[in-house]
Design a protein around this motif. Sequence first.
Motif, mmCIF file in Angstrom:
data_model
loop_
_atom_site.group_PDB
_atom_site.id
_atom_site.type_symbol
_atom_site.label_atom_id
_atom_site.label_comp_id
_atom_site.label_asym_id
_atom_site.label_seq_id
_atom_site.Cartn_x
_atom_site.Cartn_y
_atom_site.Cartn_z
ATOM 1 N N GLY A 1 26.324 -66.202 145.230
ATOM 2 C CA GLY A 1 27.408 -65.033 145.176
ATOM 3 C C GLY A 1 28.785 -65.464 145.336
ATOM 4 N N SER A 2 29.563 -64.521 145.229
ATOM 5 C CA SER A 2 30.922 -64.709 145.561
ATOM 6 C C SER A 2 31.640 -64.077 146.612
ATOM 7 C CB SER A 2 31.883 -64.247 144.204
ATOM 8 O OG SER A 2 33.175 -64.487 144.196
ATOM 9 N N VAL A 3 32.300 -64.520 147.458
ATOM 10 C CA VAL A 3 32.869 -63.872 148.653
ATOM 11 C C VAL A 3 34.359 -63.244 148.171
ATOM 12 C CG1 VAL A 3 33.585 -64.126 151.115
ATOM 13 C CG2 VAL A 3 31.834 -65.296 150.256
ATOM 14 N N SER A 4 34.325 -62.015 148.387
ATOM 15 C CA SER A 4 35.618 -61.432 147.763
ATOM 16 C C SER A 4 36.929 -61.575 148.657
ATOM 17 C CB SER A 4 35.414 -59.705 147.400
ATOM 18 O OG SER A 4 34.937 -59.050 148.714
ATOM 19 N N GLU A 5 36.654 -61.664 150.039
ATOM 20 C CA GLU A 5 37.733 -61.709 151.061
ATOM 21 C C GLU A 5 38.578 -62.888 150.649
ATOM 22 O OE1 GLU A 5 36.890 -60.637 154.935
ATOM 23 O OE2 GLU A 5 34.760 -60.414 154.343
ATOM 24 N N GLU A 6 39.902 -62.738 151.055
ATOM 25 C CA GLU A 6 40.883 -63.974 150.797
ATOM 26 C C GLU A 6 40.474 -65.154 151.800
ATOM 27 O OE1 GLU A 6 45.615 -65.061 150.920
ATOM 28 O OE2 GLU A 6 45.118 -62.774 151.059
ATOM 29 N N VAL A 7 40.539 -66.562 151.166
ATOM 30 C CA VAL A 7 40.548 -67.661 152.209
ATOM 31 C C VAL A 7 41.873 -68.381 152.206
ATOM 32 C CG1 VAL A 7 39.392 -69.824 152.395
ATOM 33 C CG2 VAL A 7 37.960 -67.761 151.934
ATOM 34 N N THR A 8 42.443 -68.597 153.507
ATOM 35 C CA THR A 8 43.512 -69.220 153.579
ATOM 36 C C THR A 8 43.066 -70.776 153.948
ATOM 37 O OG1 THR A 8 44.949 -67.445 153.664
ATOM 38 C CG2 THR A 8 45.838 -69.505 154.473
ATOM 39 N N VAL A 9 43.721 -71.936 153.229
ATOM 40 C CA VAL A 9 43.605 -72.759 153.563
ATOM 41 C C VAL A 9 44.949 -73.920 154.058
ATOM 42 C CG1 VAL A 9 42.671 -75.564 152.957
ATOM 43 C CG2 VAL A 9 41.683 -73.223 152.156
ATOM 44 N N TRP A 10 44.847 -74.523 155.119
ATOM 45 C CA TRP A 10 46.058 -75.432 155.736
ATOM 46 C C TRP A 10 45.664 -76.861 155.134
ATOM 47 C CZ3 TRP A 10 48.576 -74.308 160.996
ATOM 48 C CH2 TRP A 10 49.433 -73.049 160.836
ATOM 49 N N MET A 11 46.649 -77.246 154.102
ATOM 50 C CA MET A 11 46.511 -78.502 153.205
ATOM 51 C C MET A 11 47.635 -79.583 153.614
ATOM 52 S SD MET A 11 44.386 -80.783 151.714
ATOM 53 C CE MET A 11 43.174 -79.473 151.377
ATOM 54 N N TYR A 12 47.560 -80.706 153.840
ATOM 55 C CA TYR A 12 48.252 -81.577 154.156
ATOM 56 C C TYR A 12 48.365 -82.583 153.167
ATOM 57 C CZ TYR A 12 47.831 -79.721 158.447
ATOM 58 O OH TYR A 12 47.702 -78.745 159.718
ATOM 59 N N ASP B 1 35.715 -63.048 142.334
ATOM 60 C CA ASP B 1 36.114 -62.056 143.276
ATOM 61 C C ASP B 1 36.715 -62.428 144.523
ATOM 62 O OD1 ASP B 1 34.880 -59.715 141.940
ATOM 63 O OD2 ASP B 1 32.959 -60.037 142.940
ATOM 64 N N ALA B 2 37.036 -63.894 144.476
ATOM 65 C CA ALA B 2 37.792 -64.552 145.596
ATOM 66 C C ALA B 2 39.081 -64.902 145.534
ATOM 67 C CB ALA B 2 36.839 -65.711 145.944
ATOM 68 N N LYS B 3 39.804 -64.842 146.413
ATOM 69 C CA LYS B 3 41.394 -65.108 146.417
ATOM 70 C C LYS B 3 41.342 -66.358 147.401
ATOM 71 C CE LYS B 3 45.606 -64.710 146.079
ATOM 72 N NZ LYS B 3 46.199 -65.477 144.830
ATOM 73 N N LEU B 4 42.045 -67.449 146.708
ATOM 74 C CA LEU B 4 42.098 -68.580 147.560
ATOM 75 C C LEU B 4 43.518 -68.978 147.455
ATOM 76 C CD1 LEU B 4 41.088 -71.310 148.972
ATOM 77 C CD2 LEU B 4 41.113 -72.091 146.686
ATOM 78 N N THR B 5 43.900 -69.223 148.721
ATOM 79 C CA THR B 5 45.570 -69.827 148.954
ATOM 80 C C THR B 5 45.613 -70.736 149.747
ATOM 81 O OG1 THR B 5 46.126 -67.230 149.235
ATOM 82 C CG2 THR B 5 47.624 -68.983 150.024
#
Length: 420
Positions: free
Chosen positions: A32-43, A69-73
């Motif tokens: 499946g695909s998770v539709s909620e936004e996911v925020t990642v802190w990358m270095y 359906d996902a939003k990745l930041t």
Amino acid sequence: MNSSLKRVRIPLALLSLAALTAACGGSDGGSGSVSEEVTVWMYPVIADPKANADYWQSLEKAYEKKYSDAKLTIEQQPWDNRDEKLATAFSGGKGPDVVVLQPDQIPQYLANGSLAPVDGAIKGHADKFLPTALEVLSSDGKAYGAPIYHTITTTLYNKKLLDRAGIKNPPATWDDIKAAAPKLKAAGLATLDYSASNEATLNLNFYPLLWQAGGRVFSEDGKSVAFNDDKGVAALTFLTDLYEQGAVPKTAMNNVNVLADQALGKQQVAMGFTNSGRDFAVAEEAWGKENVLVGAPLTGAKQAAFGVPGALGINAKGNKEGAEQFINFMTQPDQIKSLGQATGFLSPRTDVTVPSDSPHAKKLQDALAFVVPGESSPVARQLMGILAPEIQAALTGKKSPQQALDAAAERGDDLLARQR
């Protein structure tokens, strides 16, 4: 070639968006695909700033193509003050859903309930990770970090300087270093570079020597420090003796584990013992490839090297379902290989080897057999701030090795007692 070393931009293998998108076609353990936004802190795990930004922007697009359906930041964060910023974000109930962590960060965030287990994200392939990598990221049988790359350090030699001193075989043991020191001194050179600045991490200076002596930073139960026993004293005595002889250069006091700024980089000292693949590339540019030798990790009473898994952790108060989906995606073979090519780091999975055209790739891969991924404790970072000045005091002769380590141990044990 001029002996002064300039900072160079290391060319990195950066995959195109098309390649990343194609890589997303591998099995990811989820349908499946998770539709909620996911925020990642990358270095900045990729040395070149533009390459780093381009890589993660491409990965955002590739991920969102796979999960429509996902939003990745992916937010780029600096290494400087990262603990303070992350702790503030976590304590305020905010922060990213996913963050890059190293093993010694996990206990402090786990203690205040900031992290959720990642076991669900790596279900089905947890047994594919290097045992030491997953073990150091776990607590009470649960994993709190999912490895996405692995660093390793080993010895780096300047062949031209060894030749100048008439040394045919690069020093591979503590005894070899002691024997080489007078020859190098006669040639006007120091033997072993070191970083003694308070800002330098002990994982890249004193701790590897401690592990090579057979010692530990903390006791087995983690309730006290252990670095002031006879093994710790042997490690610090080895270092102070070299410093007193001039075999460790006086500039060590200002070194912060940056090759370009140190005597090793400037061709004033023959070898380093905690150097990475990035250092090898910088040295090749400055010294000429023919003068760069890479060896196995040093051996004292035992052979040991520092290396650490870079891992993704989940914010306990964030979007855990979305975080698990992203982590599952990032720990698949295609992404591990892609990231490894871009960073120059090794694979944390036993079934994935990162392709490399570096002549030193095998040496780095072999060094993983001797890796010590640090020692985890809620006070690991604070302890470094206590121990580093005492090591300086021993190097400058203000205290004996035993006195310096005992002074740090007293404060370290007090620090641990306040955690109970």
